[in-house]
Design a protein around this motif. Structure first.
Motif, short mmCIF file in Angstrom:
data_model
loop_
_atom_site.label_atom_id
_atom_site.label_comp_id
_atom_site.label_asym_id
_atom_site.label_seq_id
_atom_site.Cartn_x
_atom_site.Cartn_y
_atom_site.Cartn_z
N ASP A 53 28.95 32.56 53.71
CA ASP A 53 28.33 32.70 55.02
C ASP A 53 29.17 33.60 55.91
O ASP A 53 30.40 33.52 55.90
N GLY A 54 28.52 34.47 56.66
CA GLY A 54 29.23 35.41 57.52
C GLY A 54 29.58 36.70 56.82
O GLY A 54 30.19 37.58 57.39
N GLY A 55 29.22 36.82 55.52
CA GLY A 55 29.47 38.05 54.78
C GLY A 55 30.86 38.14 54.17
O GLY A 55 31.28 39.19 53.72
N GLU A 56 31.58 37.03 54.13
CA GLU A 56 32.94 37.06 53.60
C GLU A 56 32.93 37.03 52.08
O GLU A 56 32.21 36.27 51.45
N TRP A 57 33.74 37.88 51.48
CA TRP A 57 33.87 37.96 50.02
C TRP A 57 35.31 38.23 49.67
O TRP A 57 36.00 38.99 50.35
N THR A 58 35.79 37.61 48.61
CA THR A 58 37.12 37.90 48.10
C THR A 58 37.02 38.11 46.59
O THR A 58 36.24 37.45 45.92
N PRO A 59 37.79 39.04 46.05
CA PRO A 59 37.73 39.28 44.61
C PRO A 59 38.28 38.08 43.85
O PRO A 59 39.21 37.41 44.31
N SER A 60 37.69 37.79 42.70
CA SER A 60 38.14 36.64 41.91
C SER A 60 39.22 37.02 40.90
O SER A 60 39.93 36.15 40.40
N SER A 61 39.36 38.31 40.60
CA SER A 61 40.28 38.72 39.54
C SER A 61 41.61 39.28 40.05
O SER A 61 42.47 39.61 39.25
N CYS A 62 41.75 39.42 41.38
CA CYS A 62 42.99 39.97 41.92
C CYS A 62 43.11 39.57 43.39
O CYS A 62 42.19 39.02 43.97
N VAL A 63 44.27 39.86 43.96
CA VAL A 63 44.52 39.58 45.37
C VAL A 63 44.30 40.88 46.14
O VAL A 63 44.92 41.90 45.85
N SER A 64 43.39 40.85 47.13
CA SER A 64 43.05 42.07 47.85
C SER A 64 44.23 42.61 48.65
O SER A 64 45.08 41.85 49.12
N ARG A 65 44.27 43.92 48.80
CA ARG A 65 45.35 44.59 49.53
C ARG A 65 44.99 44.76 51.01
O ARG A 65 45.86 44.91 51.83
#
Length: 69
Positions: A53-65
């Motif tokens: 909700d709110g458009g939040e996304w984080t990658p599952s295979s790495c830590v974002s920079r």
């Protein structure tokens, strides 16, 4: 039985590496956008189930920079 604490459990998890500098998901030319298409809301939801909700996304295979607004 031997029970692990939450801290012990975290130590068993292998830390993820940082994501690539340039995302492989950024494809195409931003000027070639066709705004004259019909979009089904349910298709968007089902094709992007990992977006919160709110458009939040984080990658599952790495830590974002970066964090992008």
């Amino acid at each position: 039985p031997d029970k692990k604490s939450a801290a012990d459990s975290r130590q068993d998890v292998k830390p993820q590496s940082r994501c690539e500098m340039e995302s492989p998901y950024l494809l195409g030319n931003a000027t070639d956008i066709d705004l004259n298409i019909t979009v089904d809301y349910h298709d968007i939801i089902s094709n992007n189930s990992d977006v919160r909700d709110g458009g939040e996304w984080t990658p599952s295979s790495c830590v974002s920079r970066q964090k992008v607004a």
